[in-house]
Design an enzyme around this catalytic site. Structure first.
Site, PDB file in Angstrom:
ATOM      1  N   HIS A  26     -31.422   2.901  14.251  1.00 42.25           N
ATOM      2  CA  HIS A  26     -32.395   3.927  14.637  1.00 42.25           C
ATOM      3  C   HIS A  26     -31.759   4.827  15.693  1.00 42.25           C
ATOM      4  O   HIS A  26     -31.798   4.545  16.882  1.00 42.25           O
ATOM      5  CB  HIS A  26     -33.693   3.281  15.129  1.00 42.25           C
ATOM      6  CG  HIS A  26     -34.400   2.533  14.048  1.00 42.25           C
ATOM      7  ND1 HIS A  26     -34.282   1.180  13.890  1.00 42.25           N
ATOM      8  CD2 HIS A  26     -35.210   2.958  13.051  1.00 42.25           C
ATOM      9  CE1 HIS A  26     -34.995   0.798  12.841  1.00 42.25           C
ATOM     10  NE2 HIS A  26     -35.568   1.862  12.318  1.00 42.25           N
ATOM     11  N   CYS A  68     -45.297  -3.308  11.117  1.00 45.12           N
ATOM     12  CA  CYS A  68     -44.187  -2.863  10.272  1.00 45.12           C
ATOM     13  C   CYS A  68     -43.025  -3.818  10.478  1.00 45.12           C
ATOM     14  O   CYS A  68     -43.029  -4.627  11.400  1.00 45.12           O
ATOM     15  CB  CYS A  68     -43.698  -1.478  10.674  1.00 45.12           C
ATOM     16  SG  CYS A  68     -44.903  -0.175  10.622  1.00 45.12           S
ATOM     17  N   HIS A  70     -38.703  -4.871   8.899  1.00 45.78           N
ATOM     18  CA  HIS A  70     -37.563  -4.711   8.003  1.00 45.78           C
ATOM     19  C   HIS A  70     -37.241  -6.073   7.397  1.00 45.78           C
ATOM     20  O   HIS A  70     -36.989  -7.015   8.155  1.00 45.78           O
ATOM     21  CB  HIS A  70     -36.338  -4.222   8.773  1.00 45.78           C
ATOM     22  CG  HIS A  70     -36.547  -2.935   9.485  1.00 45.78           C
ATOM     23  ND1 HIS A  70     -37.108  -2.866  10.744  1.00 45.78           N
ATOM     24  CD2 HIS A  70     -36.278  -1.666   9.117  1.00 45.78           C
ATOM     25  CE1 HIS A  70     -37.170  -1.598  11.113  1.00 45.78           C
ATOM     26  NE2 HIS A  70     -36.675  -0.852  10.152  1.00 45.78           N
ATOM     27  N   GLU A  88     -45.498 -10.125  15.748  1.00 48.53           N
ATOM     28  CA  GLU A  88     -46.177  -9.004  16.404  1.00 48.53           C
ATOM     29  C   GLU A  88     -47.602  -9.336  16.825  1.00 48.53           C
ATOM     30  O   GLU A  88     -48.059  -8.886  17.877  1.00 48.53           O
ATOM     31  CB  GLU A  88     -46.194  -7.770  15.495  1.00 48.53           C
ATOM     32  CG  GLU A  88     -44.823  -7.166  15.295  1.00 48.53           C
ATOM     33  CD  GLU A  88     -44.861  -5.793  14.651  1.00 48.53           C
ATOM     34  OE1 GLU A  88     -45.850  -5.050  14.857  1.00 48.53           O
ATOM     35  OE2 GLU A  88     -43.896  -5.457  13.944  1.00 48.53           O
ATOM     36  N   GLU A 115     -36.415   8.112  11.883  1.00 48.74           N
ATOM     37  CA  GLU A 115     -36.797   7.032  10.972  1.00 48.74           C
ATOM     38  C   GLU A 115     -36.461   7.535   9.572  1.00 48.74           C
ATOM     39  O   GLU A 115     -36.789   8.676   9.223  1.00 48.74           O
ATOM     40  CB  GLU A 115     -38.298   6.721  11.051  1.00 48.74           C
ATOM     41  CG  GLU A 115     -38.704   5.944  12.271  1.00 48.74           C
ATOM     42  CD  GLU A 115     -38.376   4.456  12.187  1.00 48.74           C
ATOM     43  OE1 GLU A 115     -37.645   4.038  11.268  1.00 48.74           O
ATOM     44  OE2 GLU A 115     -38.841   3.718  13.063  1.00 48.74           O
ATOM     45  N   GLU A 117     -36.600   5.691   5.913  1.00 44.71           N
ATOM     46  CA  GLU A 117     -36.875   4.402   5.293  1.00 44.71           C
ATOM     47  C   GLU A 117     -37.452   4.500   3.889  1.00 44.71           C
ATOM     48  O   GLU A 117     -38.274   5.366   3.607  1.00 44.71           O
ATOM     49  CB  GLU A 117     -37.874   3.618   6.155  1.00 44.71           C
ATOM     50  CG  GLU A 117     -37.358   3.316   7.545  1.00 44.71           C
ATOM     51  CD  GLU A 117     -38.330   2.579   8.429  1.00 44.71           C
ATOM     52  OE1 GLU A 117     -37.860   1.910   9.351  1.00 44.71           O
ATOM     53  OE2 GLU A 117     -39.558   2.663   8.200  1.00 44.71           O
TER      54      GLU A 117
END
EC number: 5.3.3.2
Length: 184
Positions: A26, A68, A70, A88, A115, A117
């Protein structure tokens, strides 16, 4: 989380071409990589929104979807969703459903961080009481999709760009009930 959390790098067709440390992707020139977004829905059809921690590298302090993440190299999306829900929000996700399999976006935050993605979107339920990780979540609220639509229309800058892009598509796909109180 691991100090060396890895993300999957993609070519323009969405094919995996490698991996890189999450902390390094990022940037001002973020390579295309694999991610996911998840929206949690309660029994009365409300959506859990979270406000990103001020410690987050991108879009700190803005409201966004429930969570969110990955998927790591070789990690199934459902496993990544379970991992991130626990990390989270301190809860177990269940009834996980893929609703926007081809969502892709690129956005630049106010500091110039990009971002970029391929980000399939899921909806899920949870068991347990929310126990957010303060390094990830500054605040949270259950909100009806109708109120969220109104808020996005009137104060779009208060929300993450991916939420603003995903939400209308979720409504179009009938993945969220527009009226709270409707069984989701």
């Amino acid at each position: 989380m691991n100090a060396t959390e890895m993300v999957v790098l993609l070519d323009d067709a969405g094919t995996p071409i490698g991996e890189a440390p999450k902390a390094g992707v990022h940037t001002l020139d973020t390579p295309l990589h694999l991610a996911f977004s998840c929206y949690l829905i309660n029994d009365v059809g409300e959506v859990l929104l979270t406000r990103r921690s001020p410690e987050k590298k991108t879009w700190p302090g803005v409201w966004t979807n429930s969570f969110c993440g990955h998927p790591g190299p070789g990690e199934e999306f459902e496993d990544a969703i379970l991992r991130r829900a626990q990390f989270e929000l301190g809860v177990d996700a269940n009834k996980i459903e893929l609703v926007l399999p081809h969502f892709r976006y690129r956005a630049i935050d106010p500091t110039g961080i990009v971002e970029n993605e391929v980000c399939p979107v899921y909806v899920a339920r949870i068991t347990g009481v929310l126990n957010p990780n303060p390094a990830e979540v500054a605040d949270w609220a259950w909100i009806s999709p109708a109120l969220l639509a109104d808020a996005l229309e009137h104060t779009p800058s208060a929300f993450s760009p991916w939420l603003g892009l995903q939400f209308p598509q979720l409504l179009e796909a009938n993945a969220l009930p527009l009226q709270a109180g409707a069984e989701a």
